[in-house]
Motif scaffolding. Structure first.
Motif, PDB file in Angstrom:
ATOM      1  N   ILE A  57      36.354  36.909  40.532  1.00 47.47           N
ATOM      2  CA  ILE A  57      37.104  37.960  39.850  1.00 47.47           C
ATOM      3  C   ILE A  57      37.838  38.772  40.901  1.00 47.47           C
ATOM      4  O   ILE A  57      37.267  39.131  41.928  1.00 47.47           O
ATOM      5  CB  ILE A  57      36.166  38.872  39.034  1.00 47.47           C
ATOM      6  CG1 ILE A  57      35.430  38.047  37.967  1.00 47.47           C
ATOM      7  CG2 ILE A  57      36.939  40.013  38.393  1.00 47.47           C
ATOM      8  CD1 ILE A  57      34.376  38.817  37.210  1.00 47.47           C
ATOM      9  N   TRP A  58      39.114  39.047  40.659  1.00 47.89           N
ATOM     10  CA  TRP A  58      39.892  39.855  41.578  1.00 47.89           C
ATOM     11  C   TRP A  58      40.913  40.673  40.806  1.00 47.89           C
ATOM     12  O   TRP A  58      41.264  40.363  39.683  1.00 47.89           O
ATOM     13  CB  TRP A  58      40.560  38.991  42.649  1.00 47.89           C
ATOM     14  CG  TRP A  58      41.614  38.069  42.125  1.00 47.89           C
ATOM     15  CD1 TRP A  58      42.948  38.304  42.044  1.00 47.89           C
ATOM     16  CD2 TRP A  58      41.419  36.756  41.596  1.00 47.89           C
ATOM     17  NE1 TRP A  58      43.602  37.223  41.504  1.00 47.89           N
ATOM     18  CE2 TRP A  58      42.680  36.249  41.229  1.00 47.89           C
ATOM     19  CE3 TRP A  58      40.302  35.942  41.405  1.00 47.89           C
ATOM     20  CZ2 TRP A  58      42.854  34.989  40.665  1.00 47.89           C
ATOM     21  CZ3 TRP A  58      40.488  34.690  40.846  1.00 47.89           C
ATOM     22  CH2 TRP A  58      41.740  34.233  40.492  1.00 47.89           C
ATOM     23  N   ARG A  59      41.342  41.741  41.440  1.00 50.02           N
ATOM     24  CA  ARG A  59      42.338  42.643  40.852  1.00 50.02           C
ATOM     25  C   ARG A  59      43.681  42.354  41.512  1.00 50.02           C
ATOM     26  O   ARG A  59      43.785  42.292  42.723  1.00 50.02           O
ATOM     27  CB  ARG A  59      41.939  44.101  41.077  1.00 50.02           C
ATOM     28  CG  ARG A  59      42.863  45.096  40.409  1.00 50.02           C
ATOM     29  CD  ARG A  59      42.408  46.527  40.624  1.00 50.02           C
ATOM     30  NE  ARG A  59      41.072  46.780  40.103  1.00 50.02           N
ATOM     31  CZ  ARG A  59      40.813  47.088  38.835  1.00 50.02           C
ATOM     32  NH1 ARG A  59      41.778  47.153  37.961  1.00 50.02           N
ATOM     33  NH2 ARG A  59      39.580  47.314  38.445  1.00 50.02           N
ATOM     34  N   THR A  60      44.679  42.171  40.702  1.00 50.92           N
ATOM     35  CA  THR A  60      46.030  41.969  41.211  1.00 50.92           C
ATOM     36  C   THR A  60      46.809  43.266  41.042  1.00 50.92           C
ATOM     37  O   THR A  60      46.517  44.071  40.172  1.00 50.92           O
ATOM     38  CB  THR A  60      46.753  40.839  40.449  1.00 50.92           C
ATOM     39  OG1 THR A  60      46.808  41.170  39.061  1.00 50.92           O
ATOM     40  CG2 THR A  60      46.031  39.521  40.631  1.00 50.92           C
ATOM     41  N   ASP A  70      46.085  44.093  37.161  1.00 51.42           N
ATOM     42  CA  ASP A  70      45.320  43.321  36.194  1.00 51.42           C
ATOM     43  C   ASP A  70      44.117  42.682  36.872  1.00 51.42           C
ATOM     44  O   ASP A  70      44.131  42.402  38.060  1.00 51.42           O
ATOM     45  CB  ASP A  70      46.195  42.209  35.595  1.00 51.42           C
ATOM     46  CG  ASP A  70      47.362  42.769  34.782  1.00 51.42           C
ATOM     47  OD1 ASP A  70      47.173  43.813  34.133  1.00 51.42           O
ATOM     48  OD2 ASP A  70      48.439  42.148  34.810  1.00 51.42           O
ATOM     49  N   ILE A  71      43.105  42.421  36.076  1.00 52.38           N
ATOM     50  CA  ILE A  71      41.934  41.720  36.583  1.00 52.38           C
ATOM     51  C   ILE A  71      42.097  40.247  36.239  1.00 52.38           C
ATOM     52  O   ILE A  71      42.362  39.884  35.095  1.00 52.38           O
ATOM     53  CB  ILE A  71      40.638  42.282  35.970  1.00 52.38           C
ATOM     54  CG1 ILE A  71      40.448  43.727  36.431  1.00 52.38           C
ATOM     55  CG2 ILE A  71      39.446  41.423  36.354  1.00 52.38           C
ATOM     56  CD1 ILE A  71      39.254  44.407  35.843  1.00 52.38           C
ATOM     57  N   SER A  72      41.942  39.407  37.248  1.00 55.02           N
ATOM     58  CA  SER A  72      42.037  37.960  37.053  1.00 55.02           C
ATOM     59  C   SER A  72      40.684  37.326  37.324  1.00 55.02           C
ATOM     60  O   SER A  72      39.887  37.846  38.096  1.00 55.02           O
ATOM     61  CB  SER A  72      43.075  37.360  38.003  1.00 55.02           C
ATOM     62  OG  SER A  72      44.356  37.877  37.712  1.00 55.02           O
ATOM     63  N   GLN A  73      40.459  36.196  36.671  1.00 57.90           N
ATOM     64  CA  GLN A  73      39.191  35.496  36.835  1.00 57.90           C
ATOM     65  C   GLN A  73      39.451  33.997  36.896  1.00 57.90           C
ATOM     66  O   GLN A  73      40.297  33.481  36.187  1.00 57.90           O
ATOM     67  CB  GLN A  73      38.269  35.804  35.664  1.00 57.90           C
ATOM     68  CG  GLN A  73      36.965  35.032  35.716  1.00 57.90           C
ATOM     69  CD  GLN A  73      36.013  35.397  34.592  1.00 57.90           C
ATOM     70  OE1 GLN A  73      35.915  36.550  34.211  1.00 57.90           O
ATOM     71  NE2 GLN A  73      35.319  34.407  34.075  1.00 57.90           N
ATOM     72  N   LYS A  74      38.670  33.325  37.731  1.00 60.87           N
ATOM     73  CA  LYS A  74      38.731  31.872  37.818  1.00 60.87           C
ATOM     74  C   LYS A  74      37.313  31.330  37.738  1.00 60.87           C
ATOM     75  O   LYS A  74      36.431  31.775  38.469  1.00 60.87           O
ATOM     76  CB  LYS A  74      39.377  31.431  39.134  1.00 60.87           C
ATOM     77  CG  LYS A  74      39.394  29.924  39.304  1.00 60.87           C
ATOM     78  CD  LYS A  74      39.938  29.518  40.657  1.00 60.87           C
ATOM     79  CE  LYS A  74      39.830  28.006  40.809  1.00 60.87           C
ATOM     80  NZ  LYS A  74      40.163  27.558  42.151  1.00 60.87           N
ATOM     81  N   THR A  75      37.095  30.381  36.845  1.00 63.69           N
ATOM     82  CA  THR A  75      35.803  29.727  36.723  1.00 63.69           C
ATOM     83  C   THR A  75      35.897  28.347  37.352  1.00 63.69           C
ATOM     84  O   THR A  75      36.828  27.594  37.078  1.00 63.69           O
ATOM     85  CB  THR A  75      35.393  29.595  35.239  1.00 63.69           C
ATOM     86  OG1 THR A  75      35.308  30.900  34.668  1.00 63.69           O
ATOM     87  CG2 THR A  75      34.053  28.891  35.104  1.00 63.69           C
TER      88      THR A  75
END
Length: 142
Positions: A57-60, A70-75
């Motif tokens: 999870i990271w904030r762009t 925005d908060i982005s997420q990668k699974t």
């Protein structure tokens, strides 16, 4: 000095023996994506297989410190294989979809031929340690 403990080699002369240690170590903390299955192929030892999801999870935006962006997420999904007899059986019996677990092991790259006779590549984590972190995802004892 620490590096010297892992890498040791003789002189640079041609034909000298080079002894180097290397490391293939993986640590994963995530949630199980499916109930484990146990398989046995061509008379070899059985293996317990399951998938494990890890998230980033990271904030762009302009600044990660401020609340903007925005908060982005990668699974990422990992295929876990457990060959060690005791660990294999316990994992098969008690791990359930949704359980939060920690896995230690090594990464293995292999090839196989699918049912359509197409060569495929597979990346697998060969687990040598599994730590159960939540009991909410465990199967009930029989």
């Amino acid at each position: 000095q620490v590096l010297r403990q892992f890498v040791r080699h003789e002189s640079d002369t041609v034909g000298s023996l080079v002894l180097e240690r290397s490391m293939n170590r993986v640590q994963l903390l995530g949630r199980v994506g499916q109930d484990p299955v146990m398989r046995q192929v061509d008379g070899r030892n059985p293996v317990t297989i399951f998938s494990l999801a890890t998230n980033e999870i990271w904030r762009t935006g302009e600044s990660e410190v401020t609340q903007g962006g925005d908060i982005s997420q990668k699974t990422t999904w990992h295929r876990i294989s457990v060959f060690r007899p005791g660990l294999r059986d316990v994992t098969y019996q008690y791990v359930k979809k949704g359980a939060r677990i920690y896995v230690e092991g090594k990464i293995d790259y292999g090839e196989y031929t699918d049912k359509n006779n197409v060569r495929r590549q597979a990346t697998t984590i060969i687990a040598d340690n599994v730590i159960f972190l939540s009991d909410g995802g465990m199967k009930e004892k029989v």
